[in-house]
Design an enzyme around this catalytic site. Structure first.
Site, PDB file in Angstrom:
ATOM      1  N   GLU A  56      18.027  31.431  10.936  1.00  0.00           N
ATOM      2  CA  GLU A  56      17.018  30.886  11.842  1.00  0.00           C
ATOM      3  C   GLU A  56      16.960  29.362  11.783  1.00  0.00           C
ATOM      4  O   GLU A  56      16.810  28.698  12.818  1.00  0.00           O
ATOM      5  CB  GLU A  56      15.653  31.489  11.514  1.00  0.00           C
ATOM      6  N   ARG A 125      18.398  36.483  -3.858  1.00  0.00           N
ATOM      7  CA  ARG A 125      17.202  36.216  -3.059  1.00  0.00           C
ATOM      8  C   ARG A 125      16.066  37.210  -3.320  1.00  0.00           C
ATOM      9  O   ARG A 125      15.017  37.130  -2.669  1.00  0.00           O
ATOM     10  CB  ARG A 125      17.569  36.240  -1.566  1.00  0.00           C
ATOM     11  N   ARG A 183      23.690  42.386   8.331  1.00  0.00           N
ATOM     12  CA  ARG A 183      24.250  42.047   7.027  1.00  0.00           C
ATOM     13  C   ARG A 183      24.225  43.313   6.174  1.00  0.00           C
ATOM     14  O   ARG A 183      23.173  43.686   5.632  1.00  0.00           O
ATOM     15  CB  ARG A 183      23.438  40.930   6.356  1.00  0.00           C
ATOM     16  N   ALA A 243      36.607  35.848  19.168  1.00  0.00           N
ATOM     17  CA  ALA A 243      37.333  34.723  19.751  1.00  0.00           C
ATOM     18  C   ALA A 243      37.771  34.981  21.184  1.00  0.00           C
ATOM     19  O   ALA A 243      38.454  34.141  21.787  1.00  0.00           O
ATOM     20  CB  ALA A 243      38.556  34.402  18.885  1.00  0.00           C
ATOM     21  N   ASP A 272      24.799  31.951  14.726  1.00  0.00           N
ATOM     22  CA  ASP A 272      23.536  31.224  14.860  1.00  0.00           C
ATOM     23  C   ASP A 272      23.702  30.061  15.842  1.00  0.00           C
ATOM     24  O   ASP A 272      22.826  29.796  16.662  1.00  0.00           O
ATOM     25  CB  ASP A 272      23.084  30.689  13.503  1.00  0.00           C
TER      26      ASP A 272
END
Length: 329
Positions: A56, A125, A183, A243, A272
C-alpha cells in the site's frame, strides 16, 4: 465508486468514468526490508541494503510521484525501522499523518532472497504494529474526505482485526480499490481462495494477476475473461498477464494494452506500481486504455529497481510512451 458512465457489468454496477474527488487513502502494513546488494542469492550475500516494503505504501509513493494527492494509513513500531519507513514514504510526498506509532509492538521486517526463478521473501511480522490495525482507522481524520480507499489482499491475512477493517471498508460509503495481491505464505490454512474471492467481488475496482488468479481459483482460469466470469461484481476489473498485456473490463467495454519491454532486475513491487499508475491515469481523467499504458510505464520503474520502489521516467518520456503507437513502445 462514483463518476459512472453507463451500466454494463453483470452485477448491474456502472462503468467507471473517473476517480471521485478527494485524496486516495492507502491502508496497510509496511515493513523494513533487507535486500542483497548486489542482487543475488541471500545465502551468498556479503551486504544487505535496508529499504522499505509495503504494497500500500508502494502504491502511495508512486501515486504521489504522479501528482495524485495521497495519504498512507498504517502503524509502525517505536523503533528505528519505523522511523526509517515514515521518512522514506513521506519523502515521496505522501501524507503520513495517519500512521500511528505503537509503543508496544515492533515494525515488521522482511528479507528478500532473489533467484532466477523468482524472489522468495522471508517475513518477520507476527504481532507487528500494523497487525493490530482494525476498523477504527476508518473513522480517523486521515480517511475523512477521501475519494477512494486502496486496499490489498495482504491486510486481511494479518489478523482478525485487519480482516474486519477490510470487511468494514467494503460496506462503507467510500469507493474501494482492491489489489488481490495473493501471498501464499500468509494463508497457511488454505482459506485464501474463498476469502479473497469474496472480498474482491465486493470492491469497486479490482487488480489481479492472471497467474495469481490461476493459483487461487484453479485450472478453470485460462484467460482474463474467466476472471471476469468469476468476479462479476467490480465496476472495473483489471487482469494483468505478466510481461504480455493487461486487460480492463469496464462495463461492457474490454480494453487490452500490451506490456512494455523492460529489463527486469527484481519483480517484487511491480504490481503495486501498476495499480498506482492505473489509478493515476483515472485521476487525470484518462481513458481506460491510456490508464493501462500509464500502469505499464509505472510498473517498469519497479521492475528496473532492486528494491520495491524505483524512479519514474522523466515526464517527457512518460508522455512519449503514452502517445506512441503500440508497435513502437
Amino acid at each position: 465508486m462514483e463518476a459512472y458512465d453507463g451500466c454494463g457489468t453483470p452485477s448491474g454496477r456502472c462503468a467507471v468514468k473517473a476517480l471521485p474527488p478527494g485524496p486516495v487513502v492507502c491502508i496497510g502494513e509496511t515493513m523494513a526490508a533487507l535486500v542483497p546488494e548486489p542482487v543475488g542469492a541471500l545465502a551468498a550475500a556479503g551486504l544487505l541494503r535496508l529499504t522499505v516494503a509495503g504494497a500500500e505504501s508502494n502504491a502511495a509513493m508512486y501515486l504521489a510521484e504522479h501528482g495524485v494527492p495521497v495519504r498512507w494509513v498504517s502503524a509502525v513500531g517505536a523503533d528505528p525501522f519505523g522511523q526509517r519507513i515514515l521518512a522514506e514514504v513521506a519523502a515521496c510526498g505522501v501524507d503520513v499523518t495517519g500512521v500511528r506509532t505503537d509503543p508496544d509492538r515492533p515494525t515488521g521486517l522482511l528479507v528478500k532472497d532473489p533467484a532466477p526463478g523468482g524472489t522468495r521473501v522471508h517475513y518477520y511480522r507476527r504481532a507487528s504494529a500494523a497487525s493490530a490495525l482494525g476498523p477504527e482507522v476508518l473513522a480517523g481524520a486521515a480517511v475523512r474526505g477521501a475519494g477512494l480507499l486502496h486496499l490489498t489482499g495482504i491486510t486481511p491475512a494479518l489478523s482478525a482485526s485487519c480482516r474486519a477493517l477490510v470487511e468494514e471498508a467494503l460496506t462503507g460509503p467510500l469507493p474501494v480499490s482492491f489489489d488481490v495481491n495473493f501471498r501464499p505464505a500468509l494463508w497457511p490454512d488454505g482459506s485464501a481462495p474463498e476469502v479473497l474471492g469474496a472480498l474482491a467481488d465486493r470492491a469497486d475496482l479490482v487488480f489481479v494477476g492472471l497467474d495469481e488468479a490461476q493459483a487461487l481459483w484453479g485450472a478453470r482460469i485460462t484467460a482474463p475473461a474467466d476472471v471476469r466470469a468469476l468476479l462479476p461484481g467490480p465496476a472495473l476489473l483489471v487482469v494483468k498477464d505478466g510481461a504480455l498485456a493487461a486487460t480492463a473490463f469496464d462495463g461492457r467495454a474490454v480494453h487490452t494494452e500490451p506490456a512494455l519491454p523492460t529489463e527486469v532486475v527484481e519483480p517484487v513491487g511491480a504490481g503495486d506500481a501498476f495499480a498506482a499508475g492505473f489509478l493515476a491515469g483515472l485521476h487525470r481523467g484518462e481513458p481506460v486504455g491510456r490508464a493501462l499504458r500509464l500502469a505499464h510505464v509505472t510498473a517498469g520503474a519497479a521492475l528496473r529497481a532492486s528494491g520495491d520502489h524505483g524512479p519514474l521516467p522523466a515526464p517527457a518520456e512518460i508522455a512519449a510512451l503514452l502517445d506512441a503507437p503500440a508497435a513502437s513502445r
